[in-house]
Design a protein around this motif. Structure first.
Motif, PDB file in Angstrom:
ATOM      1  N   GLY A   3      -8.410  -0.149   8.769  1.00 30.66           N
ATOM      2  CA  GLY A   3      -8.195   0.318  10.143  1.00 30.66           C
ATOM      3  C   GLY A   3      -8.677   1.751  10.253  1.00 30.66           C
ATOM      4  N   ASP A   4      -8.578   2.295  11.455  1.00 27.15           N
ATOM      5  CA  ASP A   4      -9.046   3.669  11.681  1.00 27.15           C
ATOM      6  C   ASP A   4      -7.861   4.627  11.725  1.00 27.15           C
ATOM      7  N   TYR A   5      -8.067   5.811  11.163  1.00 30.01           N
ATOM      8  CA  TYR A   5      -7.006   6.821  11.178  1.00 30.01           C
ATOM      9  C   TYR A   5      -6.764   7.320  12.608  1.00 30.01           C
TER      10      TYR A   5
ATOM     11  N   HIS B 166       0.839  -1.207   0.000  1.00 33.21           N
ATOM     12  CA  HIS B 166       0.000   0.000   0.000  1.00 33.21           C
ATOM     13  C   HIS B 166       0.873   1.256   0.000  1.00 33.21           C
ATOM     14  N   LYS B 167       1.917   1.228   0.854  1.00 28.30           N
ATOM     15  CA  LYS B 167       2.798   2.398   0.961  1.00 28.30           C
ATOM     16  C   LYS B 167       3.534   2.661  -0.358  1.00 28.30           C
ATOM     17  N   ARG B 168       3.874   1.572  -1.037  1.00 22.65           N
ATOM     18  CA  ARG B 168       4.546   1.751  -2.335  1.00 22.65           C
ATOM     19  C   ARG B 168       3.641   2.488  -3.316  1.00 22.65           C
ATOM     20  N   GLN B 169       2.321   2.213  -3.218  1.00 25.39           N
ATOM     21  CA  GLN B 169       1.384   2.853  -4.162  1.00 25.39           C
ATOM     22  C   GLN B 169       1.067   4.295  -3.787  1.00 25.39           C
ATOM     23  N   THR B 170       0.716   4.541  -2.500  1.00 26.81           N
ATOM     24  CA  THR B 170       0.227   5.881  -2.128  1.00 26.81           C
ATOM     25  C   THR B 170       1.267   6.700  -1.379  1.00 26.81           C
ATOM     26  N   LYS B 171       2.451   6.104  -1.107  1.00 33.07           N
ATOM     27  CA  LYS B 171       3.561   6.774  -0.408  1.00 33.07           C
ATOM     28  C   LYS B 171       3.282   7.011   1.089  1.00 33.07           C
ATOM     29  N   THR B 172       2.128   6.497   1.592  1.00 29.47           N
ATOM     30  CA  THR B 172       1.828   6.668   3.018  1.00 29.47           C
ATOM     31  C   THR B 172       1.026   5.472   3.513  1.00 29.47           C
ATOM     32  N   VAL B 173       1.070   5.236   4.831  1.00 33.09           N
ATOM     33  CA  VAL B 173       0.226   4.188   5.418  1.00 33.09           C
ATOM     34  C   VAL B 173      -1.034   4.804   6.020  1.00 33.09           C
ATOM     35  N   SER B 174      -1.075   6.146   6.127  1.00 33.48           N
ATOM     36  CA  SER B 174      -2.140   6.810   6.893  1.00 33.48           C
ATOM     37  C   SER B 174      -3.509   6.697   6.230  1.00 33.48           C
ATOM     38  N   ASP B 175      -3.541   6.396   4.905  1.00 30.81           N
ATOM     39  CA  ASP B 175      -4.846   6.275   4.230  1.00 30.81           C
ATOM     40  C   ASP B 175      -5.214   4.808   3.987  1.00 30.81           C
TER      41      ASP B 175
END
Ligand code: NAD
Length: 418
Positions: free
Chosen positions: A276-278, A263-272
């Motif tokens: 799970g909940d932010y 996921h991080k590779r695609q959007t550059k972040t784990v926060s989205d």
């Protein structure tokens, strides 16, 4: 670093040395030597910029103490770098090498620059000139730089090549953290995270924390934090929350770090991440868990949030993530802390393995590297634990006592020249 009224890293590291020196009744002559850096080299680095102009950058290389072996430490490229910061980091390297008992002294270097604003050509010219200016200090039996903030494998390759061009033959052992195909070591990239995970295993076994289903929170899902999350997940831990600079994600049922990586590779972040909940980074630190891994940057756990932390065990993956005030609060609350100089030392241990492989021109498999790393970290953890019990101190103080006594012993045996 440089905010008015704020103590520099150098002053803080000196104070830490003073505190431990008093506690362990360190010989005042040795203490006086260790309060200073052995040598500091300042260089100016003229660089032809792409637009035809010329810019002169300032760089340093600092050797703190070389009683136990050649100088070892990273090279930092940062626009806010100061000599005081480099000196503090060099002293910390002396302790880090000594606590895991590898035969190096502490060093650090760097250039005041913003690497993200330099073109590849400018960065290469800057690196090659910096290396050439330091040539008197460098060499596999003298001083072996490595990557740090703002530098990487590519910059190490240029440093190795520049040194080799100057002496006339290839010398892979002059830097570590190189690409594997020019003498780098397998397993080096994962090594700091791997040593953190080994420390989690060692601490959990002694504290009676069952790793199966232990709830883990990782702040900073970067190069180090993501490796810790993957390794602890493979040991059966439940990774309930992770974060990066944009915020975090919480799922009490557990997150899958392999999926998080892609996921991080695609959007550059784990926060989205959707499963799970932010949570904000501040909320993340207060989540219920068994093990907390601060793996982001320094100074994240302070006197303002230390009383909110609900973990039983904190293993410091980042350098200096807990302020001294917060350290006292956490200790009083009975939270067990494995300090950075032990927990993330895997990086410098596998750098040492890289240097050994380069000198012997005999390369190990990744499995051999990982097994040897485990031996070194397990032994060091056990030694620090023993000092902690014998002296009735915390793990951080114990790690410093062990490291400083090893360096002091080496200075005593060698004698004070002349
Ligand atoms: P990195 O840049 O790959 O990862 C850092 C992570 O922290 C990123 O996910 C980033 O988004 C996050 N982050 C940054 N600022 C943050 C903030 N204010 N709040 C929350 N998250 C934030 O860096 P890394 O190499 O993984 O290094 C992490 C820490 O480990 C640093 O303290 C570093 O000094 C230390 N360390 C790194 C190595 C190494 O070899 N990479 C070795 C030993 C220690």
């Amino acid at each position: 670093m440089g905010e008015p009224g704020q103590k520099s890293l150098w002053v803080m590291t000196q104070q830490q040395l003073d505190n431990v020196a008093e506690l362990m009744h360190l010989d005042p002559r040795i203490h006086a030597i260790l309060r200073h850096c052995k040598r500091v080299m300042e260089v100016s680095i003229p660089v032809k910029m792409d637009d035809g102009s010329l810019k002169v950058f300032t760089g340093w290389r600092v050797h703190h103490n070389l009683a136990r072996g050649p100088a070892k430490g990273g090279v930092r490229y940062s626009p806010t770098l100061t000599l005081e910061e480099v000196k503090g980091l060099a002293m910390l390297m002396t302790w880090k090498c000594a606590v895991v008992d590898i035969p190096y002294g502490g060093a650090k270097g760097g250039v005041v620059c913003n690497p993200s604003e330099l073109s590849d050509g400018e960065l290469e010219r800057l690196t090659r000139r910096y290396t050439t200016e330091l040539i008197l200090l460098l060499g596999p039996e003298k001083d072996i730089p490595a990557p740090d903030l703002g530098t990487d494998e590519r910059i190490m390759a240029w440093m190795m090549d520049t040194y080799s061009m100057n002496v006339g033959y290839s010398v892979p052992g002059v830097v570590t953290g190189k690409p594997v195909n020019i003498g780098g070591s397998r397993g080096r990239r994962e090594a700091p995270g791997r040593s953190v995970a080994i420390c989690v295993e060692e601490a959990a076994a002694r504290l009676g924390i069952r790793l199966e289903d232990a709830r883990v929170v990782v702040q900073g899902f970067g190069k180090v934090g993501s490796v810790v999350a993957l390794l602890l997940h493979s040991l059966g831990c439940k990774i309930v929350a992770v974060s990066d600079v944009k915020g975090g994600i919480y799922n009490p049922q557990g997150l899958n770090p392999v999926k998080l990586m892609s996921h991080k590779r695609q959007t550059k972040t784990v926060s989205d991440y959707k499963e799970g909940d932010y949570v904000t980074n501040e909320e993340l630190l207060g989540l219920p868990c068994d093990i907390l891994i601060p793996a982001a940057i320094e100074g994240m756990i302070t006197e303002k949030n230390a009383d909110k932390i609900r973990a039983r065990l904190i293993v410091e993956a980042a350098n200096g993530p807990i302020t001294p005030e917060a350290d006292t609060i956490l200790r009083d609350r009975g939270i067990f802390i494995v300090p950075d100089i032990l927990a993330n030392a895997g990086g410098v241990v596998v750098s040492y393995f890289e240097w050994v492989q380069d000198i012997q021109q005999f390369f190990w498999t990744e499995q051999e590297v990982n097994e040897r790393l485990r031996q070194v970290i397990k032994r060091a953890f056990g030694e620090v634990w023993e000092v902690m019990r014998e002296r009735g101190v915390d793990m951080r103080t114990a790690a410093y006592i062990l490291a400083i006594s090893r360096v002091a012993e080496a200075i005593k045996m060698r004698g004070i020249y002349p």
